[in-house]
Design a protein around this motif. Sequence first.
Motif, PDB file in Angstrom:
ATOM      1  N   ASP A  50      -6.458   0.672  -0.212  1.00 23.12           N
ATOM      2  CA  ASP A  50      -6.164   2.117  -0.109  1.00 23.12           C
ATOM      3  C   ASP A  50      -7.463   3.066  -0.059  1.00 23.12           C
ATOM      4  O   ASP A  50      -7.470   3.857   0.547  1.00 23.12           O
ATOM      5  CB  ASP A  50      -4.802   2.689  -0.839  1.00 23.12           C
ATOM      6  N   GLN A 103      -4.472  -1.122  -4.187  1.00 23.37           N
ATOM      7  CA  GLN A 103      -4.966   0.021  -4.601  1.00 23.37           C
ATOM      8  C   GLN A 103      -6.485   0.034  -3.927  1.00 23.37           C
ATOM      9  O   GLN A 103      -6.910   1.036  -3.319  1.00 23.37           O
ATOM     10  CB  GLN A 103      -5.323   0.101  -5.999  1.00 23.37           C
ATOM     11  N   CYS A 160       0.687  -1.193  -0.066  1.00 19.96           N
ATOM     12  CA  CYS A 160      -0.022   0.113   0.122  1.00 19.96           C
ATOM     13  C   CYS A 160       0.767   1.323  -0.069  1.00 19.96           C
ATOM     14  O   CYS A 160       1.957   1.048   0.137  1.00 19.96           O
ATOM     15  CB  CYS A 160      -0.932   0.168   1.094  1.00 19.96           C
ATOM     16  N   PRO A 176      -3.026   3.616   8.015  1.00 18.65           N
ATOM     17  CA  PRO A 176      -2.191   3.424   6.603  1.00 18.65           C
ATOM     18  C   PRO A 176      -1.145   2.342   6.817  1.00 18.65           C
ATOM     19  O   PRO A 176      -0.968   1.739   8.032  1.00 18.65           O
ATOM     20  CB  PRO A 176      -1.214   4.705   6.993  1.00 18.65           C
ATOM     21  N   LYS A 180      -9.447   2.671   2.594  1.00 15.25           N
ATOM     22  CA  LYS A 180      -9.257   3.300   3.940  1.00 15.25           C
ATOM     23  C   LYS A 180      -9.669   4.825   4.024  1.00 15.25           C
ATOM     24  O   LYS A 180      -9.239   5.555   5.227  1.00 15.25           O
ATOM     25  CB  LYS A 180      -7.610   3.366   4.072  1.00 15.25           C
TER      26      LYS A 180
END
Length: 363
Positions: free
Chosen positions: A143, A140, A11, A155, A146
């Motif tokens: 992320d 991807q 990530c 993270p 998130k």
Amino acid sequence: MDYTFTSESVCAGHPDKICDSISDALLDEVLRHDRSGRTAIETMVAFNKVIIVGEVSTSAKIDYEKIARKRIKDLGYTDPQFNFTYLSPIDIDIHEQSPEIYEGVETGGAGDQGMMFGFACKETKTLMPMPIAIAHKLAQKLDEVKMNDFSFLRPDGKTQVSIEYRNNEPKKIRQVVIAVPHDEDKTLNEVKNYLFKEVVQKVLDEFGFRVSKKDFIVNGTGVWHMPGPASDAGLTGRKIIVDTYGGYARVGGGAFSGKDPTKVDRSGAYAARYLAKHIVREGLADKAEVRLAYFIGAKKPVMLEVETFGTEKTSVKIIRSYMSKILDTSVSGIIRDLDLQRPIYLPTSVYGHFGREEFPWEQ
């Protein structure tokens, strides 16, 4: 031939990718103001610490610290409990490019020696190997989720995909692995159920695959709360296999991030991929590997070879002729024809340098 092949991705908040991101953000800032600027920037992150070193030759005035702090903040490191944030101390030691290297580069030569490999195959629409293509998409998508306001994910993170091949064709997902830090008030089972629904199933649907929940692993030790450099130090260029073909094909000896395009570690690898992709896309072969090599100051490659693994649809002579027509593989020719002296590099720092149409070497 039947076998299983595994590739991983990481990530944007992974420690090594924090470093790649900072190095490429600084490169972009140089090229934004000075197209002929030269950079070789290395970043290291650790517990509450950032170190930026390397060589930069440019007429531009660059605020290295400001750019680094913005990147760290954008990557989600804002909580002091992470023991690494955009407010962490930053040490900077940047000096000008060696005059001995400058001599060779100024006349159109390579800024370093080395070998580069480019690869393409028909396993995916992007002409990338299936395992790394799926691993990148999972990273991807991870992320993306998130970024939700209600997200309990932090993270950092990694993905891994194992694919079963039959007769050299990808046929089945054997296993999917995701490692991601999360808030302490969420159980591992809650995290797993959420990721299976919102990340794994949605990504695999794009590729026409399914996987059972029993073959989906989250956080192998059962727990991960502390993200980033407080748990694991990071360094620019340490994820070169992630950046290229996931171990499926050969890669060169040099990393990419933080280097301007006179460094053939970067531009030569892009040129090799460009050539390999065009060979496959034009139907000249189902699989192609292009090999380049330069020495420091060399204007043209000392090696320019192509391997098609017995999948060629025409003679190698015709393929070589085609390659010579679509790209000038001199250092200056690659930079010119792919228009590489511009700020396009920050997006390359995560989810791979290949297989994404936004980049000129993929078009």
